[in-house]
Design an enzyme around this catalytic site. Structure first.
Site, PDB file in Angstrom:
ATOM      1  N   GLU A   1       0.644  -1.083  -0.061  1.00 33.59           N
ATOM      2  CA  GLU A   1       0.154   0.100  -0.080  1.00 33.59           C
ATOM      3  C   GLU A   1       0.858   1.366   0.019  1.00 33.59           C
ATOM      4  O   GLU A   1       0.557   2.166  -0.622  1.00 33.59           O
ATOM      5  CB  GLU A   1      -1.028   0.076   1.209  1.00 33.59           C
ATOM      6  CG  GLU A   1      -2.092  -1.159   1.058  1.00 33.59           C
ATOM      7  CD  GLU A   1      -3.091  -0.717   2.049  1.00 33.59           C
ATOM      8  OE1 GLU A   1      -4.010   0.109   1.890  1.00 33.59           O
ATOM      9  OE2 GLU A   1      -3.192  -1.525   2.974  1.00 33.59           O
TER      10      GLU A   1
ATOM     11  N   HIS B   1       8.051 -26.218   6.571  1.00 30.42           N
ATOM     12  CA  HIS B   1       7.684 -27.557   6.137  1.00 30.42           C
ATOM     13  C   HIS B   1       7.020 -27.293   4.733  1.00 30.42           C
ATOM     14  O   HIS B   1       6.412 -28.370   4.234  1.00 30.42           O
ATOM     15  CB  HIS B   1       6.228 -27.808   6.995  1.00 30.42           C
ATOM     16  CG  HIS B   1       6.668 -28.098   8.506  1.00 30.42           C
ATOM     17  ND1 HIS B   1       6.971 -29.281   8.883  1.00 30.42           N
ATOM     18  CD2 HIS B   1       6.892 -27.414   9.568  1.00 30.42           C
ATOM     19  CE1 HIS B   1       7.316 -29.339  10.091  1.00 30.42           C
ATOM     20  NE2 HIS B   1       7.389 -28.073  10.670  1.00 30.42           N
TER      21      HIS B   1
ATOM     22  N   LYS C   1     -13.480  -1.010  -5.135  1.00 32.05           N
ATOM     23  CA  LYS C   1     -14.473  -0.368  -4.377  1.00 32.05           C
ATOM     24  C   LYS C   1     -15.573   0.007  -5.091  1.00 32.05           C
ATOM     25  O   LYS C   1     -16.993  -0.227  -4.901  1.00 32.05           O
ATOM     26  CB  LYS C   1     -14.234   0.542  -3.210  1.00 32.05           C
ATOM     27  CG  LYS C   1     -13.571  -0.056  -2.129  1.00 32.05           C
ATOM     28  CD  LYS C   1     -13.474   1.111  -0.996  1.00 32.05           C
ATOM     29  CE  LYS C   1     -12.741   0.517   0.085  1.00 32.05           C
ATOM     30  NZ  LYS C   1     -12.464   1.618   1.068  1.00 32.05           N
TER      31      LYS C   1
END
Length: 358
Positions: A241, A257, A351
């Site tokens: 951002e 892992h 948005k």
């Protein structure tokens, strides 16, 4: 390889200020003030005693409104006697009900996922606490007679971390879920003031500027364990951002892992990636060994890696120092990238498209 970068834009206070059109720099500097203010607001909040009688806590939020909850839950993991999770999505987990506390956190009060969680909590009869500056969430909370804890601070949500963290800590103490944290907070803020002297825009020797130059043109992977695992998420988000830069994060021990097996390929990774190992002297002893070996594996694959560690009087102190330092780095990197550290046009575009699709 990435071409050399013109560092002039971050060399003087005048050029830095000229490039920082919406004053993100002062928001970064305000971290300590935000925490102190939010802590006071949370501790003084008028919260029903019944809110302390619950079996689980869910903080519903997104982005900058959720990360403070992440930090609070991780910092208090050894103190909280009931589970606390952070919910980043619509709705709520199925176990949330009348014996649950739902903290609906949204800086703007208009985040659609948080509003969805609020409405679902209301349907299920959960105990609901709203943290916001206002917006629709504030209105709905008040109309339903839920406690609404508000603050006033003009910034992007990610630049109000001190509020999203301090409010949650204050409210949890207020409800008696954890011990009083006042001493920890004062000590952490004292440590924070010292680190700021080393990284502000006018500092003569500035490690944050130096790191931004070193990381220019790189894709950053942040690795952390425990509370520093949350910090890794924060770093990733700030690179995205603030700096408008690709970044990712992973958490120890899980990355041992799987991720370590992928270090050798593709060869371009050697020129593109830098791994930031976010470490703490308070890390689990086994995590310390894992970090050492992980660094060895990165070196063997010729992947650039750097370790970040800050000494502090508490884990909260380490977190706040790490937040400030990496926020400054992401800010300086934004300017090196020729980017405005405040704007989020891609999110605004998204948005707008979502609003048109409803």
């Amino acid at each position: 390889m990435v071409a050399d970068v013109d560092t002039g834009v971050i060399e003087t206070v005048e050029r830095i200020r000229a490039a920082d059109k919406d004053n993100m720099l002062d928001r970064i500097k305000d971290l300590g003030t935000q925490v102190r203010d939010a802590w006071g607001i949370g501790k003084a909040a008028q919260l029903p005693p019944a809110y302390a009688d619950v079996r689980n806590i869910t903080l519903a939020g997104m982005g900058g409104s959720a990360i403070g909850g992440d930090f609070a839950a991780a910092l208090l993991a050894d103190d909280l006697k009931i589970p606390m999770i952070i919910h980043r999505d619509y709705g709520l987990p199925s176990y949330v009900g009348r014996d649950s506390l739902v903290i609906a956190s949204s800086y703007s009060g208009n985040t659609e996922e948080s509003l969805s969680s609020f409405q679902e909590a209301q349907k299920r009869g959960a105990k609901v606490l709203v943290l916001t500056t206002g917006g629709k969430l504030g209105e709905l909370g008040r109309s339903a007679n839920y406690p609404v804890v508000t603050f006033s601070y003009k910034a992007q949500p990610r630049a109000a971390l001190g509020y999203s963290l301090g409010l949650v800590l204050g409210c949890l103490v207020r409800l008696g879920f954890v011990r009083d944290l006042a001493t920890d907070i004062e000590a952490a803020l004292a440590d924070l003031a010292k680190i700021q002297e080393r990284v502000h825009e006018g500092a003569r020797t500035n490690d944050a500027k130096k790191m931004a130059i070193e990381l220019y043109g790189r894709v950053i992977f942040a690795y952390g364990a425990g509370v520093m695992g949350v910090m890794a998420r924060r770093v990733k988000g700030q690179w995205n951002e603030n700096a408008k830069n690709w970044s990712a994060f992973d958490v120890m021990s899980e990355l041992n892992h799987n991720a370590v097996v992928g270090f050798p390929h593709p060869p371009i990774a050697r020129d593109a990636l830098t791994v930031l190992l976010l470490r703490s002297d308070r890390d689990n002893p086994r995590h310390k060994i894992r970090f050492d070996v992980t660094a060895e594996l990165l070196d063997r694959s010729r992947i650039e890696n750097k370790t970040l560690r800050f000494l502090g009087q508490s884990m909260l102190s380490e977190v706040l120092q790490m937040v400030m330092f990496t926020d400054y780095v992401s800010f300086y990197l934004a300017l090196l990238n020729g980017a405005d550290p405040s704007e989020v046009r891609s999110i605004d575009y998204l948005k707008d498209r979502l609003a048109k699709a409803t």
